[in-house]
Design a protein around this motif. Structure first.
Motif, PDB file in Angstrom:
ATOM      1  N   VAL A 132      46.961  43.563  37.974  1.00 35.76           N
ATOM      2  CA  VAL A 132      45.916  42.539  37.824  1.00 35.76           C
ATOM      3  C   VAL A 132      44.549  43.130  38.127  1.00 35.76           C
ATOM      4  N   ILE A 133      44.441  43.923  39.179  1.00 35.10           N
ATOM      5  CA  ILE A 133      43.158  44.539  39.532  1.00 35.10           C
ATOM      6  C   ILE A 133      42.687  45.485  38.421  1.00 35.10           C
ATOM      7  N   LEU A 134      43.597  46.310  37.894  1.00 36.40           N
ATOM      8  CA  LEU A 134      43.216  47.211  36.796  1.00 36.40           C
ATOM      9  C   LEU A 134      42.791  46.439  35.556  1.00 36.40           C
ATOM     10  N   PHE A 135      43.512  45.360  35.229  1.00 33.13           N
ATOM     11  CA  PHE A 135      43.132  44.544  34.082  1.00 33.13           C
ATOM     12  C   PHE A 135      41.729  43.969  34.262  1.00 33.13           C
ATOM     13  N   LEU A 136      41.448  43.414  35.436  1.00 36.42           N
ATOM     14  CA  LEU A 136      40.130  42.825  35.671  1.00 36.42           C
ATOM     15  C   LEU A 136      39.027  43.871  35.615  1.00 36.42           C
ATOM     16  N   LEU A 137      39.278  45.064  36.131  1.00 31.85           N
ATOM     17  CA  LEU A 137      38.273  46.131  36.050  1.00 31.85           C
ATOM     18  C   LEU A 137      37.971  46.504  34.601  1.00 31.85           C
ATOM     19  N   VAL A 138      39.021  46.658  33.799  1.00 33.43           N
ATOM     20  CA  VAL A 138      38.812  47.012  32.395  1.00 33.43           C
ATOM     21  C   VAL A 138      38.140  45.854  31.649  1.00 33.43           C
ATOM     22  N   PHE A 139      38.611  44.631  31.878  1.00 32.50           N
ATOM     23  CA  PHE A 139      38.058  43.467  31.180  1.00 32.50           C
ATOM     24  C   PHE A 139      36.561  43.310  31.468  1.00 32.50           C
ATOM     25  N   PHE A 140      36.203  43.343  32.764  1.00 29.87           N
ATOM     26  CA  PHE A 140      34.787  43.144  33.105  1.00 29.87           C
ATOM     27  C   PHE A 140      33.967  44.411  32.905  1.00 29.87           C
ATOM     28  N   GLY A 141      34.615  45.508  32.545  1.00 34.45           N
ATOM     29  CA  GLY A 141      33.879  46.684  32.100  1.00 34.45           C
ATOM     30  C   GLY A 141      33.333  46.494  30.687  1.00 34.45           C
TER      31      GLY A 141
END
Length: 157
Positions: A132-141
Motif C-alpha cells: 500500500v505504501i509503495l502504491f501510494l508513493l507511485v500514485f502521488f508521484g
C-alpha cells in the motif's frame, strides 16, 4: 462539474456501496451451499453426510490425519480431518473441503493451507502494508490533489 455535484455523486456512490454490503450480509445464508460453523457447533449430527467447507487452526498432525479447532460464535469445537495431505505446523490455518462424518470427523477431498504457521499472519499483513505504501508513493508521484477544485491533476514531468 461543480463542487456540490461532486460531493453529491461521491455521497451517492458511498450510499450504494453501503446498500450492497447490507444486501450481501442479509442474503449470505441463502447463497452459501454448505453448513456454517455455527450450524455445526449447535447441531453437528444433523449435517452428517453433507459436504462442508471449514476453516480451522491445526492442533496436531498425524499420519494422514489432523486435529483442527473450528471457531464459531458460541466457542469452538474439534474436528478430525482424514486424508490430510497438507504441509502445515501446529497453529497454522487450513481450509478443508469434504464430507462430514460421525463423531466430528471430515473426509477431506481438498485441504488448502491459508497460513502455514501462526507467525505467517504477521508476514502477510506486513507485506500488504508495504504494498500500500509503495502504491501510494507511485500514485502521488504522478498525480496531485487540487484542493481548490477537489480533483486529481497530472504532475508536470
Amino acid at each position: 462539474m461543480t463542487r456540490w455535484r461532486r460531493f453529491a455523486l461521491i455521497g451517492l456512490l458511498l450510499l450504494a456501496t453501503a446498500g450492497l454490503g447490507v444486501y450481501a450480509d442479509a442474503t449470505e445464508d441463502d447463497r452459501w451451499p454448505y453448513p456454517t460453523a455455527d450450524a455445526l457447533g449447535a447441531e453437528y449430527d444433523d449435517h452428517t453426510g453433507e459436504q462442508a467447507l471449514l476453516f480451522g487452526t491445526v492442533e496436531s498432525v498425524g499420519a494422514d490425519t489432523a486435529q483442527i479447532r473450528v471457531e464459531y460464535d458460541e466457542g469452538s469445537f474439534q474436528m478430525t480431518v482424514h486424508n490430510f495431505d497438507a504441509s502445515v505446523q501446529s497453529g497454522g490455518t487450513v481450509q478443508v473441503y469434504g464430507t462430514l462424518g460421525p463423531d466430528q470427523t471430515i473426509d477431506a477431498e481438498r485441504v488448502a493451507v491459508v497460513n502455514p504457521a501462526g507467525s505467517s499472519l504477521l508476514f502477510k499483513y506486513g507485506i500488504s502494508v508495504v504494498a500500500v505504501i509503495l502504491f501510494l508513493l507511485v500514485f502521488f508521484g504522478y498525480w496531485r490533489i487540487d484542493w481548490g477544485t477537489y480533483s486529481l491533476e497530472a504532475r508536470n514531468g
